[in-house]
Write a protein that holds these residues in place. Sequence first.
Motif, PDB file in Angstrom:
ATOM      1  N   GLU A   1     -14.888 -22.063   1.441  1.00  0.00           N
ATOM      2  CA  GLU A   1     -15.581 -21.605   0.231  1.00  0.00           C
ATOM      3  C   GLU A   1     -15.755 -20.092   0.230  1.00  0.00           C
ATOM      4  O   GLU A   1     -15.548 -19.423  -0.782  1.00  0.00           O
ATOM      5  N   GLN A   2     -16.117 -19.541   1.402  1.00  0.00           N
ATOM      6  CA  GLN A   2     -16.308 -18.088   1.467  1.00  0.00           C
ATOM      7  C   GLN A   2     -14.987 -17.349   1.232  1.00  0.00           C
ATOM      8  O   GLN A   2     -14.934 -16.367   0.480  1.00  0.00           O
ATOM      9  N   LEU A   3     -13.918 -17.819   1.879  1.00  0.00           N
ATOM     10  CA  LEU A   3     -12.620 -17.171   1.708  1.00  0.00           C
ATOM     11  C   LEU A   3     -12.089 -17.358   0.298  1.00  0.00           C
ATOM     12  O   LEU A   3     -11.446 -16.468  -0.265  1.00  0.00           O
TER      13      LEU A   3
ATOM     14  N   ASP B 177     -10.757 -15.064  -4.874  1.00  0.00           N
ATOM     15  CA  ASP B 177     -10.927 -15.034  -6.340  1.00  0.00           C
ATOM     16  C   ASP B 177     -11.389 -13.658  -6.802  1.00  0.00           C
ATOM     17  O   ASP B 177     -10.933 -13.144  -7.838  1.00  0.00           O
ATOM     18  N   ASP B 178     -12.288 -13.039  -6.024  1.00  0.00           N
ATOM     19  CA  ASP B 178     -12.747 -11.698  -6.382  1.00  0.00           C
ATOM     20  C   ASP B 178     -11.592 -10.694  -6.351  1.00  0.00           C
ATOM     21  O   ASP B 178     -11.508  -9.795  -7.201  1.00  0.00           O
TER      22      ASP B 178
ATOM     23  N   PRO C 278      -1.564  -5.853   0.723  1.00  0.00           N
ATOM     24  CA  PRO C 278      -1.984  -6.316   2.060  1.00  0.00           C
ATOM     25  C   PRO C 278      -3.324  -7.029   2.062  1.00  0.00           C
ATOM     26  O   PRO C 278      -3.500  -8.032   2.741  1.00  0.00           O
ATOM     27  N   VAL C 279      -4.303  -6.504   1.285  1.00  0.00           N
ATOM     28  CA  VAL C 279      -5.631  -7.153   1.281  1.00  0.00           C
ATOM     29  C   VAL C 279      -5.527  -8.561   0.710  1.00  0.00           C
ATOM     30  O   VAL C 279      -6.059  -9.528   1.276  1.00  0.00           O
ATOM     31  N   GLU C 280      -4.816  -8.707  -0.423  1.00  0.00           N
ATOM     32  CA  GLU C 280      -4.685 -10.042  -1.039  1.00  0.00           C
ATOM     33  C   GLU C 280      -3.899 -10.978  -0.125  1.00  0.00           C
ATOM     34  O   GLU C 280      -4.270 -12.137   0.057  1.00  0.00           O
ATOM     35  N   GLU C 281      -2.805 -10.479   0.495  1.00  0.00           N
ATOM     36  CA  GLU C 281      -1.987 -11.338   1.359  1.00  0.00           C
ATOM     37  C   GLU C 281      -2.769 -11.784   2.587  1.00  0.00           C
ATOM     38  O   GLU C 281      -2.742 -12.959   2.969  1.00  0.00           O
TER      39      GLU C 281
END
Length: 405
Positions: free
Chosen positions: A142-144, A149-150, A170-173
């Motif tokens: 849930e946290q991830l 989503d953010d 990189p952050v999204e991947e």
Amino acid sequence: SAALSFQTGGNIAEILTQSGADVKEGDPLVRLDALPLENAVRQAEAGKAAAEAALQAAEAKLALAEAGIARAEAAQKGAVAQLALVKAGATPEEIAAAEKNLAAAEAGIVTAAGNRDAAVRVSDAQVQSAQAQVAAAQAQVEQLQKSYDDIIDLCFDLPDGGEICPLYGPVEENTRFQLEAAKANLKAAQTAEAEARSGATPAEAYFAGTGITLAQSQRDQAQAQIDLILEGARSEQIEQAQVGVDQADIGIQQALVQIAIAEAAVTQAQAGVVKAEADVEAARKALDRMTLVAPFDGRVGDIGVEIGELVGPGAPVIQFGDFGGWQVETTNLTELDVVAVKLGLPVDVRIDALPEEVINGVVTDIAAVSQLNIGDVTYPVTVVLDETDLPLRWGMTVEVDIDTE
């Protein structure tokens, strides 16, 4: 003084102090974003709880196996006694002993039935441990998922009608990979919970039931021994009593094997607890490294970062110093000058910013290794100043006069 930096890189989440603040040793100064490490600590703690539950279960099985060897040894003694009775012929005392042995064998059936029920019963501790793992895994997912989503939703419209999403890449991947791993971990935890709820496997239930079969066999042997004693010894009766002894010996060997297996399981479970405790400690230490703390009592100088800024490991974040006293470090004493300087020599110090003032001091350190300064070989000398209420500042330029006479 010290240039404080993080051992690991990350984004600045909190700045807990300000320039000029006086702090104590251990006070938190700056924190990095530590959500992944906080999740790692929770996951490690859940793993420790599971390891401790597994150890309790293994210790319970060992206690059951140790009780089994006691029963097997008692059965073996009874079989030997019955063989002796058959060979020697019956006496009133022997008949009474045989009857007691029969009663003990019948009680063994009841005990074996109870052990079988205990073995196939679903373990509340295992179910609770599995539920705890599922809850921890669900919380991580849930946290991830929220973090991911953010990232996906954080986009801005450009004046030219286009759109920019700063966290793509990189952050999204990285977040997506963590989310997929967390989902796989959740699925594995749910499977483990289902297995815990299902109780014993068919093989385990079969093994638990063999205890009843063995106890019934011992009861039948005890009854047969009484019959043999009353009928008188015959060759086939002696052979049958010997078979009982042989079977009892086999029962002891089987019980010893079960103890060895149970002891190995306990050892493995203990190692699992040790590893889980080490994992928790490592996770907590990694989380602690996300907070920069004061290494000693002192004052915060320059803060070189801002909230949200990405810093690398070893990059200076805060200039920090102990303002309990003042020191001066020379920069231009050449190899020709330094040979005349000795520890303890008195020093007069004049400050460029306060030309009318003179502060006394004493030489406390002479560098053993030279430095190259504008082509000259120099040796830094440290001077500790006497107490003063002058408005001195870190980094001021001074003139040092060392009395070498």
